[in-house]
Enzyme design. Structure first.
Site, PDB file in Angstrom:
ATOM      1  N   VAL A 182       0.834  -1.209   0.000  1.00  0.00           N
ATOM      2  CA  VAL A 182       0.000   0.000   0.000  1.00  0.00           C
ATOM      3  C   VAL A 182       0.869   1.261   0.000  1.00  0.00           C
ATOM      4  CG1 VAL A 182      -1.831   1.278   1.187  1.00  0.00           C
ATOM      5  CG2 VAL A 182      -1.870  -1.232   1.191  1.00  0.00           C
TER       6      VAL A 182
ATOM      7  N   VAL B  40     -11.416  -0.980   5.913  1.00  0.00           N
ATOM      8  CA  VAL B  40     -12.502  -1.926   5.617  1.00  0.00           C
ATOM      9  C   VAL B  40     -12.861  -1.828   4.133  1.00  0.00           C
ATOM     10  CG1 VAL B  40     -14.862  -2.660   6.140  1.00  0.00           C
ATOM     11  CG2 VAL B  40     -13.448  -1.623   7.937  1.00  0.00           C
TER      12      VAL B  40
ATOM     13  N   ASP C   6      -9.478 -11.446   9.731  1.00  0.00           N
ATOM     14  CA  ASP C   6      -9.501 -10.195   8.968  1.00  0.00           C
ATOM     15  C   ASP C   6     -10.939  -9.672   8.851  1.00  0.00           C
ATOM     16  OD1 ASP C   6      -8.148  -8.336   6.807  1.00  0.00           O
ATOM     17  OD2 ASP C   6      -9.889  -9.208   5.813  1.00  0.00           O
TER      18      ASP C   6
ATOM     19  N   LYS D  97     -12.890  -6.242  10.515  1.00  0.00           N
ATOM     20  CA  LYS D  97     -13.677  -5.311   9.702  1.00  0.00           C
ATOM     21  C   LYS D  97     -15.114  -5.225  10.218  1.00  0.00           C
ATOM     22  CE  LYS D  97     -10.790  -6.138   5.626  1.00  0.00           C
ATOM     23  NZ  LYS D  97     -10.544  -7.095   4.530  1.00  0.00           N
TER      24      LYS D  97
ATOM     25  N   GLY E 201      -5.532  -4.774  -2.571  1.00  0.00           N
ATOM     26  CA  GLY E 201      -4.617  -4.431  -3.655  1.00  0.00           C
ATOM     27  C   GLY E 201      -3.986  -3.081  -3.399  1.00  0.00           C
TER      28      GLY E 201
HETATM   29  N1  LIG Z   1      -2.598  -4.923   0.886  1.00  0.00           N
HETATM   30  C1  LIG Z   1      -3.901  -4.681   0.869  1.00  0.00           C
HETATM   31  O1  LIG Z   1      -4.591  -5.028  -0.082  1.00  0.00           O
HETATM   32  C2  LIG Z   1      -4.556  -3.980   2.011  1.00  0.00           C
HETATM   33  C3  LIG Z   1      -5.926  -3.645   1.918  1.00  0.00           C
HETATM   34  C4  LIG Z   1      -6.525  -2.962   2.967  1.00  0.00           C
HETATM   35  C5  LIG Z   1      -5.803  -2.646   4.092  1.00  0.00           C
HETATM   36  N2  LIG Z   1      -4.483  -3.018   4.175  1.00  0.00           N
HETATM   37  C6  LIG Z   1      -3.752  -2.660   5.377  1.00  0.00           C
HETATM   38  O2  LIG Z   1      -2.697  -1.792   5.040  1.00  0.00           O
HETATM   39  C7  LIG Z   1      -1.603  -2.012   5.917  1.00  0.00           C
HETATM   40  C8  LIG Z   1      -0.351  -2.297   5.108  1.00  0.00           C
HETATM   41  O3  LIG Z   1      -0.568  -3.430   4.313  1.00  0.00           O
HETATM   42  P1  LIG Z   1       0.451  -3.849   3.134  1.00  0.00           P
HETATM   43  O4  LIG Z   1      -0.289  -4.839   2.327  1.00  0.00           O
HETATM   44  O5  LIG Z   1       0.999  -2.654   2.463  1.00  0.00           O
HETATM   45  O6  LIG Z   1       1.564  -4.602   3.979  1.00  0.00           O
HETATM   46  P2  LIG Z   1       3.081  -4.844   3.580  1.00  0.00           P
HETATM   47  O7  LIG Z   1       3.591  -5.929   4.446  1.00  0.00           O
HETATM   48  O8  LIG Z   1       3.233  -4.956   2.101  1.00  0.00           O
HETATM   49  O9  LIG Z   1       3.768  -3.464   4.000  1.00  0.00           O
HETATM   50  C9  LIG Z   1       4.065  -3.103   5.313  1.00  0.00           C
HETATM   51  C10 LIG Z   1       5.443  -2.460   5.286  1.00  0.00           C
HETATM   52  O10 LIG Z   1       5.709  -1.902   6.569  1.00  0.00           O
HETATM   53  C11 LIG Z   1       7.074  -2.152   6.858  1.00  0.00           C
HETATM   54  N3  LIG Z   1       7.263  -2.059   8.309  1.00  0.00           N
HETATM   55  C12 LIG Z   1       6.966  -2.964   9.256  1.00  0.00           C
HETATM   56  N4  LIG Z   1       7.308  -2.505  10.470  1.00  0.00           N
HETATM   57  C13 LIG Z   1       7.844  -1.298  10.285  1.00  0.00           C
HETATM   58  C14 LIG Z   1       8.394  -0.318  11.161  1.00  0.00           C
HETATM   59  N5  LIG Z   1       8.438  -0.533  12.469  1.00  0.00           N
HETATM   60  N6  LIG Z   1       8.850   0.833  10.635  1.00  0.00           N
HETATM   61  C15 LIG Z   1       8.786   1.041   9.308  1.00  0.00           C
HETATM   62  N7  LIG Z   1       8.288   0.168   8.422  1.00  0.00           N
HETATM   63  C16 LIG Z   1       7.819  -0.990   8.914  1.00  0.00           C
HETATM   64  C17 LIG Z   1       7.368  -3.506   6.278  1.00  0.00           C
HETATM   65  O11 LIG Z   1       8.747  -3.676   6.062  1.00  0.00           O
HETATM   66  C18 LIG Z   1       6.557  -3.473   4.997  1.00  0.00           C
HETATM   67  O12 LIG Z   1       7.304  -3.008   3.911  1.00  0.00           O
HETATM   68  C19 LIG Z   1      -2.032  -3.129   6.858  1.00  0.00           C
HETATM   69  O13 LIG Z   1      -2.594  -2.572   8.019  1.00  0.00           O
HETATM   70  C20 LIG Z   1      -3.111  -3.840   6.058  1.00  0.00           C
HETATM   71  O14 LIG Z   1      -4.031  -4.514   6.865  1.00  0.00           O
HETATM   72  C21 LIG Z   1      -3.853  -3.659   3.156  1.00  0.00           C
HETATM   73  N1  LIG Z   2      -6.522  -9.859   3.067  1.00  0.00           N
HETATM   74  C1  LIG Z   2      -7.644  -8.989   2.813  1.00  0.00           C
HETATM   75  C2  LIG Z   2      -7.228  -7.686   2.207  1.00  0.00           C
HETATM   76  C3  LIG Z   2      -6.844  -6.660   3.202  1.00  0.00           C
HETATM   77  O1  LIG Z   2      -7.925  -6.308   4.010  1.00  0.00           O
HETATM   78  C4  LIG Z   2      -8.589  -9.648   1.849  1.00  0.00           C
HETATM   79  O2  LIG Z   2      -8.335 -10.757   1.373  1.00  0.00           O
HETATM   80  O3  LIG Z   2      -9.618  -9.060   1.591  1.00  0.00           O
HETATM   81 NA    NA Z   3     -13.089   1.338   2.291  1.00  0.00          NA
END
Ligand SMILES: NC(=O)c1ccc[n+]([C@@H]2O[C@H](COP(=O)([O-])OP(=O)(O)OC[C@H]3O[C@@H](n4cnc5c(N)ncnc54)[C@H](O)[C@@H]3O)[C@@H](O)[C@H]2O)c1
Ligand SMILES: N[C@@H](CCO)C(=O)O
Ligand code: NA
Length: 430
Positions: free
Chosen positions: A14, A132, A201, A205, A304
């Site tokens: 993200v 969410v 998860d 939500k 995504g």
């Molecule tokens: N990927 C998705 O589709 C999605 C969708 C909705 C919500 N989210 C939420 O977004 C957030 C991030 O998800 P993501 O998919 O990008 O995860 P990710 O694992 O790809 O990215 C998280 C990043 O944070 C870094 N990190 C961890 N601890 C750290 C610290 N102490 N200091 C600095 N950097 C640190 C990690 O190295 C990693 O690069 C989560 O809370 C997730 O639930 C993700």
């Molecule tokens: N892992 C979740 C995405 C982040 O909320 C999903 O499959 O919908």
């Molecule tokens: Na939303």
């Protein structure tokens, strides 16, 4: 115009898309906010790592705590995930009067109260649309657009990974294990799929949705949670034969007297004619039923990098505008103080398949047990015969406690060889 300075925590899936969009859309964002948004720093775990986006190395830091408390930072975006250090960092930022945008459903559902309190005392904003259903505008509609209505129920598919798996099982007859493997190969499911397939998860939500919908604080621990790991190809085929499809649903409903709420995540059969049945692959969709608005449906990509970053940027623009205007968005609303009632009090319908012997009196004894627990049968169908007979029963609405007691009783009946499948039925209100 003086720029607003933004600290980004996390540069993963993200975070990297947030940087890309902030860069590519800089001019439009400036025009929409009324001031430029400038990256003040990006906290990462390791400095030298290859990233999906180009970042000025001078912006990178491993000292997230110093970044979020820097005097020149106005807004912090947290996309690290997990409970710690995310909580400490967000609280530090809010206590210093910054506004925070986060996508962290796990933290909000476990300890949202602490974050909201820090936002209130620090006089900053806490926005979390991405937490969410990713890109889908859902929390702002609940928090703002529907603030004049009474929400009765929120029901939806809020986990893309499990929807992908169940959709595969339904369309190809695959087993859970094979469908999971495919979801992992395609990058939908993580190497450790527990959070998705066990419903954690979706439960986080559901807690966030219930809190906003019912103006009460709900935590993930209060959500009744069942995952999809026990669903077999036979369950899916049996649902199909009856015109149903199995979905992992998050259901938040106000009790009839309005005093309590039920919040649950579990697989359920829904009729193929129901709009949620048409939600395929990794898409999300959420129904909101409100007293005056009636039924509303929200549909789109729940995960995504770019879709989630879209929601993060929407929040970023909103909190940036608020700062320039010297105002804040709505605070957490928990005045209604509705309690979460136990799952046993929740009223649902149930589909049960029983392996029985095909002989006189079997159906009567089974029916008698349902009657004993005050559970009314809607349909009963027999498949097979002789020693291979199966009774498939669909009940009318009954409390979960009565349905559970009935299932326990069935398991003890000598004429029932096995309770082959038990699944709740939602979305047809007979
Ligand atoms: N990927 C998705 O589709 C999605 C969708 C909705 C919500 N989210 C939420 O977004 C957030 C991030 O998800 P993501 O998919 O990008 O995860 P990710 O694992 O790809 O990215 C998280 C990043 O944070 C870094 N990190 C961890 N601890 C750290 C610290 N102490 N200091 C600095 N950097 C640190 C990690 O190295 C990693 O690069 C989560 O809370 C997730 O639930 C993700
Ligand atoms: N892992 C979740 C995405 C982040 O909320 C999903 O499959 O919908
Ligand atoms: Na939303």
């Amino acid at each position: 115009m003086k720029p607003l300075k933004v600290a980004l925590l996390g540069c993963g899936v993200v975070g990297s898309q947030v940087i890309r969009l902030m860069h590519e859309q800089a001019a439009d964002l400036t025009a929409r906010v009324g001031a430029p948004l400038e990256l003040a720093g990006v906290a990462v775990r390791r400095l030298g790592r290859k990233r999906d986006v180009e970042v000025d190395p001078a912006l990178l830091t491993t000292d997230a705590e110093s970044l979020v408390t820097r005097d020149d930072v106005d807004i912090v975006i947290e996309v690290i995930g997990g409970i710690e250090p995310a909580r400490t960092l967000i609280v530090s930022a809010l206590s210093k009067g910054k506004s925070v945008v986060t996508a962290n459903k796990a933290l909000l559902a476990e300890d949202g109260g602490t974050l909201h309190e820090a936002a209130r005392t620090g006089n900053g904003d806490l926005y979390f649309e991405a937490s969410v259903a990713g890109a889908i505008p859902l929390l702002r509609p609940l928090r703002e657009s529907l603030a004049g209505d009474h929400v009765k129920r929120v029901l939806g598919i809020v986990n893309g990974t499990t929807n992908y798996i169940l959709d595969k099982m339904d369309s190809s007859g695959a087993s859970f294990t094979d469908a999971l493997e495919e979801a992992q190969t395609l990058g939908y499911a993580e190497a450790d799929p527990t959070a998705d397939v066990e419903g954690f998860d979706a439960a986080a939500k559901a807690a966030i949705l219930a809190g906003l919908a019912f103006h009460s604080r709900v935590t993930a621990a209060e959500v009744h949670r069942e995952g999809i790991t026990e669903i077999t190809a036979t369950d899916v085929a049996s649902a199909k034969a009856m015109g149903y499809v199995i979905k992992l649903l998050a259901i938040c409903a106000r009790s009839d007297d309005g005093r309590s709420v039920g919040v649950r995540v579990h697989p359920a059969m829904i009729p193929r004619s129901h709009p949620l049945a048409g939600v395929r692959e990794a898409y999300n969709a959420v129904f909101v039923e409100a007293e005056s608005a009636g039924q509303l449906m929200f549909y789109g990509k729940g995960a995504g990098g770019a879709p989630t970053a879209s929601a993060v940027l929407g929040d970023l623009v909103a909190v940036a505008r608020n700062r320039l205007a010297g105002t804040r968005g709505p605070e957490e609303s928990t005045y209604a103080e509705r309690v979460v009632h136990p799952m046993g009090e929740t009223v649902t319908r149930c589909h049960v398949a029983l392996d029985v012997a095909d002989k006189p009196g079997v159906l009567a004894r089974v029916a008698d047990l349902f009657a004993k627990h005050d559970v009314s049968i809607q349909t009963v169908r027999q498949e097979g015969h002789g020693d291979d007979a199966q009774l498939v029963i669909v009940t009318h609405r009954a409390t979960d406690a009565a349905l559970t007691a009935t299932m326990e009783g069935l398991r003890e009946l000598d004429i029932v060889r096995a309770v082959a499948s038990v699944m709740r039925v939602e979305g047809d209100d007979d």
